[in-house]
Design a protein around this motif. Structure first.
Motif, PDB file in Angstrom:
ATOM      1  N   PRO A 190      -2.032 -40.519   2.060  1.00  0.00           N
ATOM      2  CA  PRO A 190      -1.554 -39.438   1.169  1.00  0.00           C
ATOM      3  C   PRO A 190      -1.702 -39.809  -0.301  1.00  0.00           C
ATOM      4  N   PHE A 191      -1.730 -38.792  -1.133  1.00  0.00           N
ATOM      5  CA  PHE A 191      -1.906 -39.012  -2.565  1.00  0.00           C
ATOM      6  C   PHE A 191      -0.751 -39.823  -3.134  1.00  0.00           C
ATOM      7  N   SER A 192      -1.081 -40.683  -4.057  1.00  0.00           N
ATOM      8  CA  SER A 192      -0.077 -41.515  -4.704  1.00  0.00           C
ATOM      9  C   SER A 192       0.689 -40.702  -5.750  1.00  0.00           C
ATOM     10  N   GLN A 193       1.779 -41.286  -6.217  1.00  0.00           N
ATOM     11  CA  GLN A 193       2.561 -40.627  -7.257  1.00  0.00           C
ATOM     12  C   GLN A 193       1.750 -40.489  -8.539  1.00  0.00           C
ATOM     13  N   GLU A 194       0.894 -41.491  -8.838  1.00  0.00           N
ATOM     14  CA  GLU A 194       0.059 -41.438 -10.041  1.00  0.00           C
ATOM     15  C   GLU A 194      -0.902 -40.253  -9.995  1.00  0.00           C
ATOM     16  N   LEU A 195      -1.488 -39.986  -8.828  1.00  0.00           N
ATOM     17  CA  LEU A 195      -2.415 -38.863  -8.723  1.00  0.00           C
ATOM     18  C   LEU A 195      -1.683 -37.527  -8.835  1.00  0.00           C
ATOM     19  N   ASN A 196      -0.541 -37.423  -8.217  1.00  0.00           N
ATOM     20  CA  ASN A 196       0.229 -36.182  -8.312  1.00  0.00           C
ATOM     21  C   ASN A 196       0.658 -35.910  -9.750  1.00  0.00           C
ATOM     22  N   GLU A 197       1.058 -36.973 -10.457  1.00  0.00           N
ATOM     23  CA  GLU A 197       1.438 -36.805 -11.855  1.00  0.00           C
ATOM     24  C   GLU A 197       0.229 -36.430 -12.708  1.00  0.00           C
ATOM     25  N   LEU A 198      -0.927 -36.995 -12.374  1.00  0.00           N
ATOM     26  CA  LEU A 198      -2.141 -36.658 -13.122  1.00  0.00           C
ATOM     27  C   LEU A 198      -2.516 -35.196 -12.917  1.00  0.00           C
ATOM     28  N   GLN A 199      -2.373 -34.703 -11.695  1.00  0.00           N
ATOM     29  CA  GLN A 199      -2.699 -33.302 -11.449  1.00  0.00           C
ATOM     30  C   GLN A 199      -1.741 -32.377 -12.211  1.00  0.00           C
ATOM     31  N   GLU A 200      -0.460 -32.731 -12.259  1.00  0.00           N
ATOM     32  CA  GLU A 200       0.482 -31.935 -13.036  1.00  0.00           C
ATOM     33  C   GLU A 200       0.121 -31.956 -14.520  1.00  0.00           C
ATOM     34  N   GLU A 201      -0.438 -33.088 -14.963  1.00  0.00           N
ATOM     35  CA  GLU A 201      -0.814 -33.215 -16.372  1.00  0.00           C
ATOM     36  C   GLU A 201      -1.980 -32.314 -16.736  1.00  0.00           C
ATOM     37  N   PHE A 215     -13.713 -34.011 -24.444  1.00  0.00           N
ATOM     38  CA  PHE A 215     -12.295 -33.745 -24.269  1.00  0.00           C
ATOM     39  C   PHE A 215     -11.583 -35.024 -23.814  1.00  0.00           C
ATOM     40  N   LYS A 216     -10.572 -35.490 -24.557  1.00  0.00           N
ATOM     41  CA  LYS A 216      -9.888 -36.760 -24.258  1.00  0.00           C
ATOM     42  C   LYS A 216      -8.378 -36.550 -24.314  1.00  0.00           C
ATOM     43  N   ARG A 217      -7.846 -35.731 -23.437  1.00  0.00           N
ATOM     44  CA  ARG A 217      -6.428 -35.423 -23.503  1.00  0.00           C
ATOM     45  C   ARG A 217      -5.729 -35.722 -22.179  1.00  0.00           C
ATOM     46  N   THR A 218      -5.994 -36.865 -21.587  1.00  0.00           N
ATOM     47  CA  THR A 218      -5.285 -37.296 -20.386  1.00  0.00           C
ATOM     48  C   THR A 218      -4.826 -38.733 -20.583  1.00  0.00           C
ATOM     49  N   SER A 219      -3.775 -39.086 -19.887  1.00  0.00           N
ATOM     50  CA  SER A 219      -3.210 -40.420 -20.051  1.00  0.00           C
ATOM     51  C   SER A 219      -4.060 -41.507 -19.414  1.00  0.00           C
ATOM     52  N   VAL A 220      -4.964 -41.135 -18.505  1.00  0.00           N
ATOM     53  CA  VAL A 220      -5.797 -42.133 -17.818  1.00  0.00           C
ATOM     54  C   VAL A 220      -7.242 -42.084 -18.296  1.00  0.00           C
ATOM     55  N   GLU A 221      -7.489 -41.404 -19.405  1.00  0.00           N
ATOM     56  CA  GLU A 221      -8.861 -41.257 -19.903  1.00  0.00           C
ATOM     57  C   GLU A 221      -9.528 -42.605 -20.146  1.00  0.00           C
ATOM     58  N   ILE A 222      -8.768 -43.570 -20.634  1.00  0.00           N
ATOM     59  CA  ILE A 222      -9.342 -44.865 -20.984  1.00  0.00           C
ATOM     60  C   ILE A 222      -9.899 -45.591 -19.762  1.00  0.00           C
ATOM     61  N   ARG A 230     -17.324 -39.813 -17.910  1.00  0.00           N
ATOM     62  CA  ARG A 230     -16.722 -38.764 -18.724  1.00  0.00           C
ATOM     63  C   ARG A 230     -16.424 -37.574 -17.821  1.00  0.00           C
ATOM     64  N   LEU A 231     -15.168 -37.421 -17.498  1.00  0.00           N
ATOM     65  CA  LEU A 231     -14.759 -36.420 -16.533  1.00  0.00           C
ATOM     66  C   LEU A 231     -14.471 -35.072 -17.188  1.00  0.00           C
ATOM     67  N   ASP A 232     -14.765 -34.023 -16.445  1.00  0.00           N
ATOM     68  CA  ASP A 232     -14.365 -32.671 -16.814  1.00  0.00           C
ATOM     69  C   ASP A 232     -13.002 -32.431 -16.171  1.00  0.00           C
ATOM     70  N   TRP A 233     -11.929 -32.586 -16.950  1.00  0.00           N
ATOM     71  CA  TRP A 233     -10.582 -32.512 -16.401  1.00  0.00           C
ATOM     72  C   TRP A 233     -10.201 -31.100 -15.989  1.00  0.00           C
ATOM     73  N   CYS A 234     -10.937 -30.112 -16.424  1.00  0.00           N
ATOM     74  CA  CYS A 234     -10.679 -28.751 -15.955  1.00  0.00           C
ATOM     75  C   CYS A 234     -11.058 -28.588 -14.484  1.00  0.00           C
ATOM     76  N   SER A 235     -11.865 -29.508 -13.960  1.00  0.00           N
ATOM     77  CA  SER A 235     -12.309 -29.431 -12.570  1.00  0.00           C
ATOM     78  C   SER A 235     -11.569 -30.390 -11.658  1.00  0.00           C
ATOM     79  N   PHE A 236     -10.656 -31.158 -12.192  1.00  0.00           N
ATOM     80  CA  PHE A 236      -9.941 -32.149 -11.389  1.00  0.00           C
ATOM     81  C   PHE A 236      -9.000 -31.443 -10.412  1.00  0.00           C
ATOM     82  N   ARG A 237      -9.087 -31.799  -9.120  1.00  0.00           N
ATOM     83  CA  ARG A 237      -8.244 -31.214  -8.083  1.00  0.00           C
ATOM     84  C   ARG A 237      -7.879 -32.276  -7.043  1.00  0.00           C
TER      85      ARG A 237
END
Length: 319
Positions: A190-201, A215-222, A230-237
């Motif tokens: 199952p998904f970890s807490q970090e992934l669930n928090e990232l999806q909420e972000e 676009f660099k507006r996520t806490s895990v971008e680094i 270079r991820l497209d965070w609009c497509s993250f699911r």
């Protein structure tokens, strides 16, 4: 005078075997060495044509691309769960000597004991699909999740791979930039807490069809930037098994958007835009167009002719 000499292409056959796993992306390179050829410094002198044995094309879930950077061909795809043993044929052509060689691949499809129930859907903007054929680059992406974001997923592997252009994305403005690639990573954990928090972000970004490339507006971008992703965070699911079946049904009804997953965990065949059939195209009546373009001008012409005839007759009687 010497008689002319006609060179005919020769056909040399080879047989080889490959083993692939269900629901996991496989990559088979096609090189000159595959046909016992030597490049002799001319890496672009060979071309390849793969297909299903005794068929004109490949199955819908197998794709072929030629990398101009590596000067190799690549077969890749994901075997569905019900796929059994099959054979592929590859025809190689030496464009300098016109020598033709033929190879048959025996494809053994092995069952996987534990199929994935959880998937992470990603779109990477700065890469092309052939860049993900590099095992080192793929391991870098997997390690980001194994060691940082999804630590319990020891069985993590790539379950889907496709060019973003094939799925409807636009070509980049600069040809030097990557076209984009869509990847899915699957696991039974199952998904970890970090992934669930990232999806909420990133949920507020879902209202956008695609994020800008810088676009660099996520806490895990680094984590991804250091590994040159270079991820497209609009497509993250984050996708679970029950969500996959619904998404697969929607994919069958029409083409998908790049930012939204189109097929389920167990089905990875809907990679391209769905072709419309002749029966699905609604019939259209052209009676209104014919009436407007033909009947109306004819009626007006008759009325105008009658008015002119009446005017001439009255004018003649007065004279």
């Amino acid at each position: 005078m010497h008689p002319s000499v006609i060179l005919l292409p020769t056909l040399v056959a080879f047989v080889a075997a490959e083993s692939i796993l269900m629901t996991e992306v496989f990559v088979i390179p096609i090189r000159p060495e595959t046909f016992d050829w030597s490049a002799d410094g001319h890496s672009d002198q060979f071309s390849y044509q793969p297909s299903l044995l005794n068929a004109p094309d490949l199955p819908s879930w197998i794709h072929y691309t030629y990398s101009k950077k590596d000067h190799h061909g690549f077969l890749y795809g994901v075997a569905p769960k019900d796929q059994k043993y099959f054979q592929l044929e590859i025809v190689g052509l030496n464009k300098h000597t016109y020598e033709t060689r033929y190879k048959v691949l025996d494809m053994n499809v092995l069952e996987r004991e534990n199929l994935t129930k959880y998937e992470v859907h990603l779109k990477i903007d700065n890469l092309n699909v052939e860049d993900m054929f590099d095992r080192n680059r793929t391991e870098k992406l997997l390690d980001i999740f194994r060691k940082k974001l999804w630590k319990g997923a020891a069985d993590l592997y790539v379950t889907f791979l496709a060019s973003a252009i094939e799925l409807g994305a636009r070509l980049p403005l600069k040809p030097s930039e990557g076209e984009g690639v869509v990847v899915r990573l699957g696991s039974t954990i199952p998904f970890s807490q970090e992934l669930n928090e990232l999806q909420e972000e990133v949920k507020p970004l879902w209202k956008m069809p695609s994020c800008p490339r810088d676009f660099k507006r996520t806490s895990v971008e680094i984590l991804f930037r250091e590994a040159e992703f270079r991820l497209d965070w609009c497509s993250f699911r984050l996708l679970e098994e029950d969500q996959q079946s619904l998404q697969h049904e929607s994919a069958r009804r029409g083409p998908s958007v790049v930012g939204l997953p189109s097929s389920g965990i167990s089905e990875h065949t809907e990679w391209r835009w769905a072709r419309s059939t002749k029966a699905s195209i609604p019939t259209r009546s052209y009676f209104n167009e014919i009436a407007i373009t033909i009947f109306v001008p004819v009626i007006l012409l008759v009325v105008l002719g009658a008015l002119l005839s009446t005017a001439f007759c009255l004018h003649h009687e007065k004279m």
